[in-house]
Motif scaffolding. Structure first.
Motif, PDB file in Angstrom:
ATOM      1  N   LEU A  61     -30.736   4.017  38.412  1.00  0.00           N
ATOM      2  CA  LEU A  61     -29.623   4.896  38.099  1.00  0.00           C
ATOM      3  C   LEU A  61     -29.341   4.734  36.613  1.00  0.00           C
ATOM      4  CD1 LEU A  61     -27.294   4.206  41.139  1.00  0.00           C
ATOM      5  CD2 LEU A  61     -28.834   6.136  40.802  1.00  0.00           C
ATOM      6  N   ILE A  62     -29.261   5.861  35.908  1.00  0.00           N
ATOM      7  CA  ILE A  62     -29.150   5.833  34.453  1.00  0.00           C
ATOM      8  C   ILE A  62     -27.894   6.571  34.015  1.00  0.00           C
ATOM      9  CG2 ILE A  62     -30.264   6.479  32.287  1.00  0.00           C
ATOM     10  CD1 ILE A  62     -32.928   6.474  33.962  1.00  0.00           C
ATOM     11  N   LYS A  63     -27.116   5.898  33.203  1.00  0.00           N
ATOM     12  CA  LYS A  63     -25.936   6.505  32.598  1.00  0.00           C
ATOM     13  C   LYS A  63     -26.255   6.671  31.122  1.00  0.00           C
ATOM     14  CE  LYS A  63     -22.022   5.352  34.211  1.00  0.00           C
ATOM     15  NZ  LYS A  63     -20.795   4.691  34.631  1.00  0.00           N
ATOM     16  N   PRO A  64     -26.400   7.935  30.649  1.00  0.00           N
ATOM     17  CA  PRO A  64     -26.731   8.143  29.239  1.00  0.00           C
ATOM     18  C   PRO A  64     -25.640   7.587  28.323  1.00  0.00           C
ATOM     19  CG  PRO A  64     -26.997  10.174  30.482  1.00  0.00           C
ATOM     20  CD  PRO A  64     -26.303   9.180  31.370  1.00  0.00           C
ATOM     21  N   GLY A  65     -26.072   6.950  27.254  1.00  0.00           N
ATOM     22  CA  GLY A  65     -25.133   6.424  26.275  1.00  0.00           C
ATOM     23  C   GLY A  65     -24.667   7.523  25.328  1.00  0.00           C
ATOM     24  N   LYS A 125     -27.684   4.300  23.572  1.00  0.00           N
ATOM     25  CA  LYS A 125     -28.489   3.455  24.453  1.00  0.00           C
ATOM     26  C   LYS A 125     -28.073   3.749  25.887  1.00  0.00           C
ATOM     27  CE  LYS A 125     -29.367  -0.310  21.310  1.00  0.00           C
ATOM     28  NZ  LYS A 125     -29.341  -1.752  21.107  1.00  0.00           N
ATOM     29  N   ASP A 126     -29.064   4.091  26.695  1.00  0.00           N
ATOM     30  CA  ASP A 126     -28.799   4.361  28.103  1.00  0.00           C
ATOM     31  C   ASP A 126     -28.564   3.055  28.851  1.00  0.00           C
ATOM     32  OD1 ASP A 126     -29.302   6.989  27.494  1.00  0.00           O
ATOM     33  OD2 ASP A 126     -31.276   7.045  28.440  1.00  0.00           O
ATOM     34  N   THR A 127     -27.709   3.117  29.869  1.00  0.00           N
ATOM     35  CA  THR A 127     -27.508   1.997  30.774  1.00  0.00           C
ATOM     36  C   THR A 127     -28.335   2.287  32.020  1.00  0.00           C
ATOM     37  OG1 THR A 127     -25.258   1.738  29.958  1.00  0.00           O
ATOM     38  CG2 THR A 127     -25.788   0.670  32.040  1.00  0.00           C
ATOM     39  N   LYS A 128     -29.206   1.357  32.377  1.00  0.00           N
ATOM     40  CA  LYS A 128     -30.144   1.576  33.483  1.00  0.00           C
ATOM     41  C   LYS A 128     -30.079   0.387  34.426  1.00  0.00           C
ATOM     42  CE  LYS A 128     -35.141   2.329  33.897  1.00  0.00           C
ATOM     43  NZ  LYS A 128     -36.367   2.545  33.117  1.00  0.00           N
ATOM     44  N   ARG A 129     -29.928   0.661  35.723  1.00  0.00           N
ATOM     45  CA  ARG A 129     -29.911  -0.421  36.702  1.00  0.00           C
ATOM     46  C   ARG A 129     -30.637   0.026  37.965  1.00  0.00           C
ATOM     47  NH1 ARG A 129     -25.608   0.081  40.267  1.00  0.00           N
ATOM     48  NH2 ARG A 129     -24.363   1.907  39.853  1.00  0.00           N
ATOM     49  N   ASP A 130     -31.203  -0.924  38.669  1.00  0.00           N
ATOM     50  CA  ASP A 130     -31.973  -0.599  39.870  1.00  0.00           C
ATOM     51  C   ASP A 130     -31.133  -0.804  41.125  1.00  0.00           C
ATOM     52  OD1 ASP A 130     -32.013  -3.366  39.376  1.00  0.00           O
ATOM     53  OD2 ASP A 130     -33.867  -3.634  40.502  1.00  0.00           O
ATOM     54  N   VAL A 131     -31.364   0.106  42.093  1.00  0.00           N
ATOM     55  CA  VAL A 131     -30.706   0.021  43.398  1.00  0.00           C
ATOM     56  C   VAL A 131     -31.732   0.410  44.468  1.00  0.00           C
ATOM     57  CG1 VAL A 131     -28.394   0.558  42.493  1.00  0.00           C
ATOM     58  CG2 VAL A 131     -29.825   2.403  43.363  1.00  0.00           C
ATOM     59  N   PHE A 132     -31.451   0.008  45.694  1.00  0.00           N
ATOM     60  CA  PHE A 132     -32.297   0.413  46.810  1.00  0.00           C
ATOM     61  C   PHE A 132     -31.842   1.773  47.321  1.00  0.00           C
ATOM     62  CE2 PHE A 132     -32.915  -4.193  46.883  1.00  0.00           C
ATOM     63  CZ  PHE A 132     -34.302  -4.237  46.941  1.00  0.00           C
ATOM     64  N   ALA A 133     -32.803   2.592  47.744  1.00  0.00           N
ATOM     65  CA  ALA A 133     -32.497   3.950  48.176  1.00  0.00           C
ATOM     66  C   ALA A 133     -33.508   4.415  49.214  1.00  0.00           C
ATOM     67  CB  ALA A 133     -32.530   4.904  46.979  1.00  0.00           C
ATOM     68  N   ASN A 134     -33.176   5.526  49.852  1.00  0.00           N
ATOM     69  CA  ASN A 134     -34.099   6.258  50.723  1.00  0.00           C
ATOM     70  C   ASN A 134     -34.420   7.566  50.042  1.00  0.00           C
ATOM     71  OD1 ASN A 134     -34.041   4.423  52.902  1.00  0.00           O
ATOM     72  ND2 ASN A 134     -32.146   5.331  53.647  1.00  0.00           N
ATOM     73  N   TYR A 194     -23.340   3.485  43.761  1.00  0.00           N
ATOM     74  CA  TYR A 194     -23.331   4.664  42.887  1.00  0.00           C
ATOM     75  C   TYR A 194     -22.053   4.700  42.065  1.00  0.00           C
ATOM     76  CZ  TYR A 194     -23.680   9.440  41.229  1.00  0.00           C
ATOM     77  OH  TYR A 194     -23.744  10.547  40.428  1.00  0.00           O
ATOM     78  N   GLU A 195     -22.220   4.773  40.738  1.00  0.00           N
ATOM     79  CA  GLU A 195     -21.082   4.766  39.822  1.00  0.00           C
ATOM     80  C   GLU A 195     -21.037   6.014  38.953  1.00  0.00           C
ATOM     81  OE1 GLU A 195     -21.478   1.068  37.700  1.00  0.00           O
ATOM     82  OE2 GLU A 195     -21.034  -0.131  39.488  1.00  0.00           O
ATOM     83  N   GLY A 196     -21.460   7.141  39.489  1.00  0.00           N
ATOM     84  CA  GLY A 196     -21.374   8.404  38.766  1.00  0.00           C
ATOM     85  C   GLY A 196     -22.493   8.654  37.774  1.00  0.00           C
ATOM     86  N   GLU A 197     -23.592   7.930  37.883  1.00  0.00           N
ATOM     87  CA  GLU A 197     -24.709   8.146  36.963  1.00  0.00           C
ATOM     88  C   GLU A 197     -25.242   9.572  37.099  1.00  0.00           C
ATOM     89  OE1 GLU A 197     -24.664   3.719  37.831  1.00  0.00           O
ATOM     90  OE2 GLU A 197     -24.413   5.537  38.995  1.00  0.00           O
ATOM     91  N   SER A 198     -25.731  10.117  35.993  1.00  0.00           N
ATOM     92  CA  SER A 198     -26.207  11.496  36.012  1.00  0.00           C
ATOM     93  C   SER A 198     -27.721  11.610  36.034  1.00  0.00           C
ATOM     94  CB  SER A 198     -25.662  12.260  34.799  1.00  0.00           C
ATOM     95  OG  SER A 198     -26.082  11.637  33.598  1.00  0.00           O
ATOM     96  N   LEU A 199     -28.429  10.491  35.872  1.00  0.00           N
ATOM     97  CA  LEU A 199     -29.891  10.512  35.877  1.00  0.00           C
ATOM     98  C   LEU A 199     -30.428   9.475  36.849  1.00  0.00           C
ATOM     99  CD1 LEU A 199     -30.581  10.631  32.031  1.00  0.00           C
ATOM    100  CD2 LEU A 199     -30.584  12.545  33.626  1.00  0.00           C
ATOM    101  N   VAL A 200     -31.594   9.788  37.414  1.00  0.00           N
ATOM    102  CA  VAL A 200     -32.297   8.877  38.324  1.00  0.00           C
ATOM    103  C   VAL A 200     -33.745   8.792  37.846  1.00  0.00           C
ATOM    104  CG1 VAL A 200     -33.141   8.569  40.683  1.00  0.00           C
ATOM    105  CG2 VAL A 200     -30.856   9.493  40.305  1.00  0.00           C
ATOM    106  N   GLU A 201     -34.294   7.597  37.858  1.00  0.00           N
ATOM    107  CA  GLU A 201     -35.714   7.425  37.574  1.00  0.00           C
ATOM    108  C   GLU A 201     -36.373   6.858  38.818  1.00  0.00           C
ATOM    109  OE1 GLU A 201     -38.168   4.487  34.789  1.00  0.00           O
ATOM    110  OE2 GLU A 201     -36.902   5.899  33.664  1.00  0.00           O
ATOM    111  N   TYR A 202     -37.473   7.508  39.221  1.00  0.00           N
ATOM    112  CA  TYR A 202     -38.189   7.089  40.420  1.00  0.00           C
ATOM    113  C   TYR A 202     -39.666   7.349  40.201  1.00  0.00           C
ATOM    114  CZ  TYR A 202     -39.756   7.072  45.291  1.00  0.00           C
ATOM    115  OH  TYR A 202     -40.425   6.815  46.461  1.00  0.00           O
ATOM    116  N   GLU A 203     -40.476   6.337  40.389  1.00  0.00           N
ATOM    117  CA  GLU A 203     -41.926   6.424  40.205  1.00  0.00           C
ATOM    118  C   GLU A 203     -42.264   7.023  38.841  1.00  0.00           C
ATOM    119  OE1 GLU A 203     -43.448   8.451  43.673  1.00  0.00           O
ATOM    120  OE2 GLU A 203     -43.364   6.611  44.851  1.00  0.00           O
ATOM    121  N   ARG A 209     -32.409  14.755  37.171  1.00  0.00           N
ATOM    122  CA  ARG A 209     -30.993  14.971  36.885  1.00  0.00           C
ATOM    123  C   ARG A 209     -30.265  15.138  38.214  1.00  0.00           C
ATOM    124  NH1 ARG A 209     -28.244  15.625  32.729  1.00  0.00           N
ATOM    125  NH2 ARG A 209     -29.990  16.133  31.372  1.00  0.00           N
ATOM    126  N   VAL A 210     -29.153  14.446  38.378  1.00  0.00           N
ATOM    127  CA  VAL A 210     -28.352  14.582  39.591  1.00  0.00           C
ATOM    128  C   VAL A 210     -27.581  15.896  39.483  1.00  0.00           C
ATOM    129  CG1 VAL A 210     -26.504  13.602  41.001  1.00  0.00           C
ATOM    130  CG2 VAL A 210     -28.151  12.087  39.859  1.00  0.00           C
TER     131      VAL A 210
END
Length: 105
Positions: free
Chosen positions: A8-12, A26-35, A65-74, A79-80
């Motif tokens: 989950l990425i929150k653009p800086g 600087k973007d804030t990026k953190r990993d979470v588990f998802a389906n 989920y904290e309102g991030e607007s971007l997701v990175e996967y594989e 964009r959310v």
């Protein structure tokens, strides 16, 4: 379940230093588990009529989920476009389209 890892990425925000020169964001990026889920048919077609294509939906725990607007996967960014919180099971659905994809002309 929840066996996929997404970021989950929150653009800086770009700032300025004391002399007024821009400091890159600087973007804030953190990993979470998802389906990973497919987009529902009716939502896919409604989005198409509006000029864009939805590609994927991710389910995450609402607490993650904290309102991030971007997701990175594989190694691909999304964009959310919309979120939906299912209160009964504390899951948030993140409906996404490809990052950088423009409206279809």
């Amino acid at each position: 379940m929840f066996d996929e890892v997404i970021y989950l990425i929150k653009p800086g925000e770009e700032t300025q230093n004391e002399e007024g020169f821009p400091i890159p964001a600087k973007d804030t990026k953190r990993d979470v588990f998802a389906n990973e889920k497919s987009i529902r048919g009716n939502e896919f077609y409604i989005a198409s009529q509006s000029g864009y294509t939805l590609e994927v939906m991710f389910e995450v725990h609402s607490l993650d989920y904290e309102g991030e607007s971007l997701v990175e996967y594989e190694s691909k960014r999304y964009r959310v476009v919309r979120t939906y919180e299912r209160k009964q099971d504390e899951i948030t659905e993140l409906i996404c389209r490809a990052y950088g994809s423009e409206l279809i002309s």
